[in-house]
Design a protein around this motif. Structure first.
Motif, PDB file in Angstrom:
ATOM      1  N   ASP A 111       0.874  -1.176   0.000  1.00 54.25           N
ATOM      2  CA  ASP A 111       0.000   0.000   0.000  1.00 54.25           C
ATOM      3  C   ASP A 111       0.921   1.239   0.000  1.00 54.25           C
ATOM      4  O   ASP A 111       1.633   1.489   0.975  1.00 54.25           O
ATOM      5  CB  ASP A 111      -0.874  -0.010   1.255  1.00 54.25           C
ATOM      6  CG  ASP A 111      -1.784   1.217   1.345  1.00 54.25           C
ATOM      7  OD1 ASP A 111      -1.682   2.103   0.462  1.00 54.25           O
ATOM      8  OD2 ASP A 111      -2.569   1.298   2.312  1.00 54.25           O
ATOM      9  N   SER A 166       0.411   4.216   0.392  1.00 55.31           N
ATOM     10  CA  SER A 166       0.174   5.226   1.426  1.00 55.31           C
ATOM     11  C   SER A 166       0.950   4.897   2.701  1.00 55.31           C
ATOM     12  O   SER A 166       0.995   5.704   3.620  1.00 55.31           O
ATOM     13  CB  SER A 166      -1.324   5.340   1.740  1.00 55.31           C
ATOM     14  OG  SER A 166      -1.794   4.163   2.371  1.00 55.31           O
ATOM     15  N   ARG A 167       1.560   3.679   2.729  1.00 53.85           N
ATOM     16  CA  ARG A 167       2.384   3.278   3.864  1.00 53.85           C
ATOM     17  C   ARG A 167       3.862   3.178   3.450  1.00 53.85           C
ATOM     18  O   ARG A 167       4.609   2.335   3.939  1.00 53.85           O
ATOM     19  CB  ARG A 167       1.896   1.945   4.452  1.00 53.85           C
ATOM     20  CG  ARG A 167       0.521   2.060   5.112  1.00 53.85           C
ATOM     21  CD  ARG A 167       0.091   0.726   5.719  1.00 53.85           C
ATOM     22  NE  ARG A 167       1.038   0.211   6.707  1.00 53.85           N
ATOM     23  CZ  ARG A 167       1.104   0.606   7.959  1.00 53.85           C
ATOM     24  NH1 ARG A 167       0.276   1.552   8.410  1.00 53.85           N
ATOM     25  NH2 ARG A 167       1.985   0.077   8.799  1.00 53.85           N
ATOM     26  N   TYR A 217       7.417   5.607   2.806  1.00 51.53           N
ATOM     27  CA  TYR A 217       8.048   6.915   3.003  1.00 51.53           C
ATOM     28  C   TYR A 217       9.113   7.132   1.924  1.00 51.53           C
ATOM     29  O   TYR A 217      10.020   6.313   1.768  1.00 51.53           O
ATOM     30  CB  TYR A 217       8.685   7.013   4.388  1.00 51.53           C
ATOM     31  CG  TYR A 217       9.399   8.338   4.623  1.00 51.53           C
ATOM     32  CD1 TYR A 217       8.786   9.549   4.302  1.00 51.53           C
ATOM     33  CD2 TYR A 217      10.684   8.376   5.130  1.00 51.53           C
ATOM     34  CE1 TYR A 217       9.430  10.759   4.501  1.00 51.53           C
ATOM     35  CE2 TYR A 217      11.345   9.582   5.350  1.00 51.53           C
ATOM     36  CZ  TYR A 217      10.713  10.775   5.025  1.00 51.53           C
ATOM     37  OH  TYR A 217      11.347  11.973   5.212  1.00 51.53           O
ATOM     38  N   GLU A 267      -0.044  11.774  -4.359  1.00 47.19           N
ATOM     39  CA  GLU A 267      -1.258  11.487  -3.595  1.00 47.19           C
ATOM     40  C   GLU A 267      -2.492  11.417  -4.496  1.00 47.19           C
ATOM     41  O   GLU A 267      -3.430  10.665  -4.227  1.00 47.19           O
ATOM     42  CB  GLU A 267      -1.448  12.548  -2.509  1.00 47.19           C
ATOM     43  CG  GLU A 267      -0.468  12.394  -1.353  1.00 47.19           C
ATOM     44  CD  GLU A 267      -0.573  13.510  -0.341  1.00 47.19           C
ATOM     45  OE1 GLU A 267      -1.401  14.428  -0.565  1.00 47.19           O
ATOM     46  OE2 GLU A 267       0.154  13.485   0.669  1.00 47.19           O
ATOM     47  N   LEU A 312      -3.290   7.926  -5.666  1.00 44.84           N
ATOM     48  CA  LEU A 312      -3.709   6.912  -4.698  1.00 44.84           C
ATOM     49  C   LEU A 312      -5.234   6.892  -4.556  1.00 44.84           C
ATOM     50  O   LEU A 312      -5.882   7.941  -4.648  1.00 44.84           O
ATOM     51  CB  LEU A 312      -3.083   7.188  -3.335  1.00 44.84           C
ATOM     52  CG  LEU A 312      -1.553   7.051  -3.242  1.00 44.84           C
ATOM     53  CD1 LEU A 312      -1.078   7.474  -1.858  1.00 44.84           C
ATOM     54  CD2 LEU A 312      -1.130   5.624  -3.527  1.00 44.84           C
ATOM     55  N   ASN A 369      -8.843   6.949  -2.831  1.00 44.65           N
ATOM     56  CA  ASN A 369      -9.423   7.619  -1.661  1.00 44.65           C
ATOM     57  C   ASN A 369      -8.567   8.762  -1.128  1.00 44.65           C
ATOM     58  O   ASN A 369      -8.660   9.124   0.052  1.00 44.65           O
ATOM     59  CB  ASN A 369      -9.681   6.602  -0.529  1.00 44.65           C
ATOM     60  CG  ASN A 369     -10.564   5.457  -0.982  1.00 44.65           C
ATOM     61  OD1 ASN A 369     -11.534   5.675  -1.721  1.00 44.65           O
ATOM     62  ND2 ASN A 369     -10.227   4.246  -0.574  1.00 44.65           N
ATOM     63  N   GLU A 370      -7.700   9.308  -2.002  1.00 38.85           N
ATOM     64  CA  GLU A 370      -6.864  10.461  -1.647  1.00 38.85           C
ATOM     65  C   GLU A 370      -6.117  10.253  -0.330  1.00 38.85           C
ATOM     66  O   GLU A 370      -6.066  11.115   0.533  1.00 38.85           O
ATOM     67  CB  GLU A 370      -7.709  11.738  -1.566  1.00 38.85           C
ATOM     68  CG  GLU A 370      -8.322  12.114  -2.892  1.00 38.85           C
ATOM     69  CD  GLU A 370      -9.097  13.422  -2.812  1.00 38.85           C
ATOM     70  OE1 GLU A 370      -9.283  13.940  -1.694  1.00 38.85           O
ATOM     71  OE2 GLU A 370      -9.515  13.919  -3.866  1.00 38.85           O
ATOM     72  N   LYS A 371      -5.531   9.088  -0.178  1.00 46.95           N
ATOM     73  CA  LYS A 371      -4.736   8.807   1.016  1.00 46.95           C
ATOM     74  C   LYS A 371      -3.465   9.664   1.008  1.00 46.95           C
ATOM     75  O   LYS A 371      -2.927   9.965  -0.043  1.00 46.95           O
ATOM     76  CB  LYS A 371      -4.348   7.318   1.060  1.00 46.95           C
ATOM     77  CG  LYS A 371      -5.514   6.378   1.304  1.00 46.95           C
ATOM     78  CD  LYS A 371      -5.012   4.951   1.365  1.00 46.95           C
ATOM     79  CE  LYS A 371      -6.153   3.989   1.642  1.00 46.95           C
ATOM     80  NZ  LYS A 371      -5.669   2.578   1.693  1.00 46.95           N
ATOM     81  N   PRO A 372      -2.967  10.028   2.197  1.00 49.67           N
ATOM     82  CA  PRO A 372      -1.732  10.816   2.235  1.00 49.67           C
ATOM     83  C   PRO A 372      -0.527   9.945   1.918  1.00 49.67           C
ATOM     84  O   PRO A 372      -0.539   8.740   2.160  1.00 49.67           O
ATOM     85  CB  PRO A 372      -1.674  11.320   3.678  1.00 49.67           C
ATOM     86  CG  PRO A 372      -2.407  10.280   4.456  1.00 49.67           C
ATOM     87  CD  PRO A 372      -3.509   9.783   3.552  1.00 49.67           C
ATOM     88  N   ILE A 373       0.495  10.553   1.349  1.00 49.61           N
ATOM     89  CA  ILE A 373       1.746   9.842   1.092  1.00 49.61           C
ATOM     90  C   ILE A 373       2.848  10.524   1.892  1.00 49.61           C
ATOM     91  O   ILE A 373       2.848  11.756   2.032  1.00 49.61           O
ATOM     92  CB  ILE A 373       2.076   9.805  -0.418  1.00 49.61           C
ATOM     93  CG1 ILE A 373       3.206   8.805  -0.678  1.00 49.61           C
ATOM     94  CG2 ILE A 373       2.443  11.170  -0.959  1.00 49.61           C
ATOM     95  CD1 ILE A 373       3.353   8.443  -2.146  1.00 49.61           C
ATOM     96  N   TYR A 374       3.757   9.749   2.442  1.00 52.64           N
ATOM     97  CA  TYR A 374       4.788  10.308   3.310  1.00 52.64           C
ATOM     98  C   TYR A 374       6.007  10.742   2.495  1.00 52.64           C
ATOM     99  O   TYR A 374       6.770   9.913   2.001  1.00 52.64           O
ATOM    100  CB  TYR A 374       5.186   9.291   4.388  1.00 52.64           C
ATOM    101  CG  TYR A 374       4.041   8.972   5.316  1.00 52.64           C
ATOM    102  CD1 TYR A 374       3.653   9.880   6.292  1.00 52.64           C
ATOM    103  CD2 TYR A 374       3.334   7.783   5.189  1.00 52.64           C
ATOM    104  CE1 TYR A 374       2.580   9.607   7.139  1.00 52.64           C
ATOM    105  CE2 TYR A 374       2.267   7.499   6.019  1.00 52.64           C
ATOM    106  CZ  TYR A 374       1.896   8.421   6.991  1.00 52.64           C
ATOM    107  OH  TYR A 374       0.826   8.145   7.813  1.00 52.64           O
TER     108      TYR A 374
END
Length: 410
Positions: free
Chosen positions: A70, A72-73, A75, A89, A92, A94-99
């Protein structure tokens, strides 16, 4: 040449740059850090960076190695700034944040590697990432020893080859530029006593030769009745002026002579063109009250004044080329106009001048001087007021109060 901490790069560069034609940095971080530290390299420099082709190859490889990953997990520590993060982002679900590094990098920060590593550790401790993607080779082994899942984005051979070819092209250009002809022009002061005239001339010649002996610069010095011509190259001129910051010869002569000397440096395709520009530059240098140098290049662009202090105290007492250039961009006014008005205030030793005074000092018509000063008013670099003359019958005269911001910053 390897290093572990960013602060080591400066010493590595200083100790080695003279022995090489060009330098390649392993990534943008050391390159931009050094750029902040030394402002400008005396040798051509490039840095290795991930090309789009390399990036897509790595992403494909990651997707094959970690099929259930995933993103979004994940970095990613080599993307900085909000825009690049938002671009990823948006891909991705559902517009999940990306680190990524949301803030811009401070390239002056000597603890950059340590802080990047700490950020990785923090995210893993919090349990919010499953993979770290890095371009920073220095931290990979440390992360692996701690049992972290890390993927290093290396540069492909093709990308390295392209950068080497780019550097070779830059080296060839620098060599052509470095060998461009430069002439320095200076005059000895003129006094009524012929014997004293000759003594002044001899003293300048002696100190010029002494400068060459002490500094190791191989300069061709031609001595004439009241003038000297110094024949050299663009590459040597860069060293003499520390990339157009100050003038070593001016400093040396100031220390060894009891009178002011000004130098005009001219760059040209031929010796004749370089000498013509040198004489033009010398006229500009002579208009200043202090010993200084000016440079006029092959396109008749003027640079200066360059004083004899390595770290010029700018303010209103002595502006250098970088100050003029910075102010020119901020105020949208030509460097030439800035230099002309600064020349007037320096020669008259006052910031309050009239159009007549400016015209006389610069050899312009009163109308041209008036236009020049009004431009300064429009750009908030001067204020104008009507003042009565001493004579009761005289008409009020416009007096311009000039303001040059400290350090060239508006």
């Amino acid at each position: 040449m390897s290093y572990e901490k960013l602060q080591e790069i400066k010493n590595i560069y200083k100790q080695n740059h003279k022995f090489f034609d060009g330098l390649i940095f392993g990534g943008p971080l050391p390159y931009f850090y050094l750029e902040q530290e030394i402002q400008k390299s005396s040798k051509p420099v490039v840095f290795l960076d991930i090309s789009e082709k390399d990036f897509y190859k790595h992403l494909f490889n990651i997707s094959q190695q970690y099929k259930e990953l995933d993103f979004s997990r994940v970095y990613i520590d080599f993307l900085w700034g909000k825009e690049q993060a938002l671009e990823l982002e948006a891909l991705l679900p559902n517009e999940k944040p990306i680190y990524t590094l949301k803030q811009e990098i401070d390239f002056k920060n000597e603890r950059q590697y340590e802080e990047v590593l700490e950020k990785h550790f923090k995210l893993w401790r919090e349990g919010i990432v499953d993979l770290s993607i890095t371009r920073t080779a220095n931290i990979v082994e440390t992360m692996k020893k701690q049992g972290l899942n890390v993927y290093y984005l290396g540069i492909s051979k093709d990308s390295i080859k392209e950068k080497i070819e780019e550097l070779i092209t830059k080296v060839e250009y620098y060599r052509i530029k470095d060998n461009q002809i430069v002439v320095g022009y200076l005059e000895s002061p003129t006094v009524n006593n012929l014997l004293e005239n000759e003594l002044l001339h001899v003293s300048i010649h002696k100190e010029l030769l002494e400068f060459c002996t002490q500094s190791g610069f191989q300069l061709g010095i031609q001595k004439y009745n009241q003038t000297f011509e110094i024949i050299t190259s663009y590459g040597v001129l860069q060293e003499l002026t520390n990339h157009f910051h100050y003038c070593r010869i001016i400093r040396f002569l100031k220390e060894h002579l009891s009178f002011d000397v000004n130098i005009g440096w001219g760059i040209g395709i031929t010796v004749g063109q370089a000498l013509k520009h040198a004489k033009m530059a010398h006229r500009e240098a002579k208009s200043y009250m202090e010993s200084c140098a000016f440079v006029i290049d092959e396109n008749e662009i003027s640079m200066g004044p360059f004083g004899f202090e390595e770290e010029c105290e700018t303010g209103n007492s002595f502006y250098n080329w970088k100050n003029f250039e910075k102010l020119s961009k901020e105020k949208n006014i030509s460097v030439s106009h800035l230099q002309k008005v600064f020349t007037v205030t320096t020669r008259l030793k006052t910031t309050e001048i009239t159009s007549n005074e400016a015209a006389e000092a610069l050899g312009l018509s009163v109308r041209s001087a008036n236009r020049l000063l009004n431009e300064f008013v429009e750009k908030d670099l001067a204020k104008v007021e009507q003042r009565k003359q001493n004579s009761l019958q005289g008409r009020p005269v416009k007096v311009y109060t000039i303001h040059f911001p400290p350090n060239g910053s508006a």
